[in-house]
Every structure is written in C-alpha cells, then in structure tokens.
Write an enzyme that holds these catalytic residues in place. Structure first.
Site, PDB file in Angstrom:
ATOM      1  N   GLY A   1      11.311  74.014  16.764  1.00 45.03           N
ATOM      2  CA  GLY A   1      12.381  75.230  16.653  1.00 45.03           C
ATOM      3  C   GLY A   1      12.547  75.135  18.249  1.00 45.03           C
ATOM      4  O   GLY A   1      13.483  74.533  18.477  1.00 45.03           O
TER       5      GLY A   1
ATOM      6  N   SER B   1       8.922  67.805  18.268  1.00 47.81           N
ATOM      7  CA  SER B   1      10.329  68.284  18.976  1.00 47.81           C
ATOM      8  C   SER B   1       9.862  69.413  19.908  1.00 47.81           C
ATOM      9  O   SER B   1       9.312  69.046  20.838  1.00 47.81           O
ATOM     10  CB  SER B   1      11.073  68.735  17.654  1.00 47.81           C
ATOM     11  OG  SER B   1      12.224  69.004  18.286  1.00 47.81           O
ATOM     12  N   TRP B   2      10.309  70.672  19.752  1.00 48.31           N
ATOM     13  CA  TRP B   2       9.711  71.692  20.553  1.00 48.31           C
ATOM     14  C   TRP B   2       8.212  71.765  20.610  1.00 48.31           C
ATOM     15  O   TRP B   2       7.607  71.887  21.652  1.00 48.31           O
ATOM     16  CB  TRP B   2      10.306  73.139  20.138  1.00 48.31           C
ATOM     17  CG  TRP B   2       9.434  74.165  20.499  1.00 48.31           C
ATOM     18  CD1 TRP B   2       8.526  75.014  20.007  1.00 48.31           C
ATOM     19  CD2 TRP B   2       9.474  74.669  21.864  1.00 48.31           C
ATOM     20  NE1 TRP B   2       7.856  75.790  20.600  1.00 48.31           N
ATOM     21  CE2 TRP B   2       8.318  75.764  22.271  1.00 48.31           C
ATOM     22  CE3 TRP B   2      10.062  74.166  23.049  1.00 48.31           C
ATOM     23  CZ2 TRP B   2       8.019  76.320  23.069  1.00 48.31           C
ATOM     24  CZ3 TRP B   2       9.729  75.058  24.095  1.00 48.31           C
ATOM     25  CH2 TRP B   2       8.873  76.107  24.072  1.00 48.31           C
TER      26      TRP B   2
ATOM     27  N   ASP C   1      17.290  58.519  17.441  1.00 49.23           N
ATOM     28  CA  ASP C   1      17.173  60.092  17.421  1.00 49.23           C
ATOM     29  C   ASP C   1      18.352  60.886  18.325  1.00 49.23           C
ATOM     30  O   ASP C   1      18.535  60.578  19.273  1.00 49.23           O
ATOM     31  CB  ASP C   1      15.832  60.435  18.203  1.00 49.23           C
ATOM     32  CG  ASP C   1      15.334  62.001  17.734  1.00 49.23           C
ATOM     33  OD1 ASP C   1      16.320  62.844  17.865  1.00 49.23           O
ATOM     34  OD2 ASP C   1      14.201  62.503  17.908  1.00 49.23           O
TER      35      ASP C   1
ATOM     36  N   HIS D   1      15.669  61.697  14.069  1.00 50.28           N
ATOM     37  CA  HIS D   1      14.886  62.747  14.621  1.00 50.28           C
ATOM     38  C   HIS D   1      13.781  63.197  13.325  1.00 50.28           C
ATOM     39  O   HIS D   1      12.803  63.797  13.503  1.00 50.28           O
ATOM     40  CB  HIS D   1      15.387  63.849  15.072  1.00 50.28           C
ATOM     41  CG  HIS D   1      14.667  65.006  15.757  1.00 50.28           C
ATOM     42  ND1 HIS D   1      13.995  64.804  16.919  1.00 50.28           N
ATOM     43  CD2 HIS D   1      14.444  66.354  15.520  1.00 50.28           C
ATOM     44  CE1 HIS D   1      13.137  65.944  17.269  1.00 50.28           C
ATOM     45  NE2 HIS D   1      13.631  66.757  16.241  1.00 50.28           N
TER      46      HIS D   1
END
Length: 319
Positions: A43, A115-116, A270, A298
């Site tokens: 996120g 990711s985050w 990605d 991704h």
C-alpha cells in the site's frame, strides 16, 4: 497456483494496543513452534491478505500477519470520519512491529514484504537488525522521489498512455505539476464525491499497471471504492511526506543489513517498481541475492513470482 502451500486458518489472533488510540489486528498460523516470520503488507493501506500465509511451509513456519495502522481490521480504520493520521508514520509502524514481536514472545523473525512492505521491512531491519533473521522482499520499493515520480508523475505513463489519461482526468490542468500533491488535496476534499472519484482514479491507475499483462480482476479490485478510498488516503499521506525518510536513505544505509541474509524477488518488467531499485539495493547490501524474473511485472501472480518466493522462503525454513 501449485507454488502455494494449501490454505490454512490462523490458530491465534487478537488486537494489540500500540498507542495514539490505535489497535492492531494480528494473527498467527502454521506451526506454533516453527520458525517465526512476519508478513508486511503493501500500500501502504491495503491490509493483510489470507493468501500471504500460503507462501510459507506451515509445518516449518510460525506465520504472523498484521494490519498496519489505519488499514484492514486495525482500528480506527482510515475510512472512519475524522481519523487523524498524524500518528501514522513509517516510524510508528516500525515501533508497532517491535511491540508485536515482544507481545508474541519472539526473539528474531524472518521479515517478508512486498512493494510498500519492502520499504517498511528495510526501515525496521536497519533500525533493529538483531531482531531480523532473514529478509525476503518482493517488488522492491524504497520511497525515493525518483520512484514516486516514475509511478505517479509520468514515468510509467510512457508504457500505459490510455490508463494515464484516466489517471490525469480528475486533476485540473493547472495542478498537474506534482500529481502526488494534487491527489492529496483531492482525496482530502470535504466533498465526498470529489474525494471518492479521486481515490478511485488514483487506485485504478496502480491496478492497471500492476501486472505484466493487464488483468480485469486487478482493475476492478483496485477501482472498488471500499478498497480505493483507504488505499489512496494512507498512501498519499505517506508519499507527500516522503515516508518520513531522507531521499535514498534505505539504500544508502543498506550496509546496516550486513550479516542478514536476504533475497530480492523482482520482476524485470515491473512497471510499478522498476528493477533498478532492486539492483541498487542488492549492490549496497552485502550478502543479498537478487532474483530477476524475466516474465514478471509487479503482481504476485505474474509468471515465476510465486515460485521464486517459495524457493526463497523454503531455503530459509530450516535455518
């Protein structure tokens, strides 16, 4: 999906008070006496997903999932009226992880993030290296200004021009110099219609570019207001504040990870988090392994991603 272990349910769960009026939802599955591992969702603001349990051999791992402040089943949820995000920063989340580790009686744990979740994993591991046994990181993102500009200020637009036009649509022409800041203003607009339209457009953009082959399931999932509104609000709160990191900090300080084994599982194509970041982190992190997947973007369901993650996690299961 044969690269995933069978579905399993948590055998323990609860809410942990972490201060500032926040309580975190947490759960544990797998072997109660197994190797501890914690999953950091993306996120920021997306919340944990049951599928995350299935990356781990349940006979070998004690698998911890939790929802970060404001997200998922943690309270107060960011979508509730009047929720103040001033006590929701990267460093609050790092401190929350330590509270959760101590609450669960864990000395050291493997940290898994995508990711985050990579940004948070690196911030945590560089702050508390003695508490991290290994790192497995997917879709490497470190919240540098260049990375944010790639995703949100025009880099990926060269690959997805039609979707980019949809992303631009809610933003007035004279406010397009910094689209992250412009979207922050729109998502915080007191007019619910304005706010929701902006949140959906922000989130839908990421859903459109997340997979190497655009998929309807991602587009519709990211565009649903129930997902998009909290996802956009928390993400924009973090990104307009540079995630409370100096630019390039997590790669510059990667030497602090020396002695912590790690695997970076990265899609070569990605479009959300291009592989240059994973490569630079790998070069700066002694002893890390970079697994570049030629058929992946991704998304966790892109070709080779699930198999790469299982290989990495299985390699640490007996250590």
């Amino acid at each position: 999906m044969e690269e995933l272990y069978p579905a399993l349910a948590p055998h323990a769960s609860g809410m942990l008070e972490v201060g500032d009026g926040n309580s975190l939802y947490w759960e544990v599955s797998g072997n109660p006496d197994g190797k501890p591992a914690v999953v950091l969702h993306g996120g920021p603001g997306s919340g944990s997903a049951p599928l995350s349990r299935r990356h781990f051999d349940p006979s070998a791992y004690r698998i911890v999932l939790f929802d970060q402040r404001g997200a998922g089943r943690s309270t107060p949820h960011v979508s509730e009226p009047g929720v103040d995000l001033s006590g929701n920063t990267t460093w609050h989340l790092v401190a929350d992880m330590e509270r959760l580790r101590e609450h669960l009686g864990i000395d050291r744990w493997l940290v898994f993030g995508g990711s985050w979740g990579v940004t948070l994993a690196l911030a945590y591991a560089q702050t508390h290296p003695a508490r991290v046994s290994e790192l497995v990181l997917r879709g490497v993102f470190t919240a540098r200004r260049s990375e944010l500009d790639w995703i949100y200020n025009g880099g990926a637009a060269h690959l997805f021009p039609e979707e980019w036009a949809d992303y631009l649509a809610p933003v007035p022409q004279d406010q397009r110099g910094d689209l992250v800041e412009a979207y922050r203003r729109l998502v915080d607009d007191p007019d619910r219609a304005v706010s929701e339209r902006a949140a959906v457009a922000w989130s839908a953009w990421e859903g459109a570019i997340v997979s190497i082959v655009p998929q309807l399931s991602y587009r519709t999932g990211y565009s649903a207001p129930a997902f998009a509104v909290p996802f956009a609000r928390i993400a924009l709160h973090y990104f307009t504040n540079d995630a409370w990191l100096s630019d390039g900090q997590l790669i510059r300080d990667a030497g602090l990870l020396s002695g912590i084994p790690g695997v970076l599982v990265q899609g070569r194509y990605d479009a959300v988090c291009p592989p240059t970041t994973a490569y630079e982190l790998h070069r700066a992190w002694p002893g890390s392994q970079l697994m570049l997947l030629d058929g992946a973007g991704h998304a966790i369901t892109d070709p080779g991603m699930l198999a790469g993650l299982r290989m990495a996690l299985d390699s640490f299961s007996g250590s």
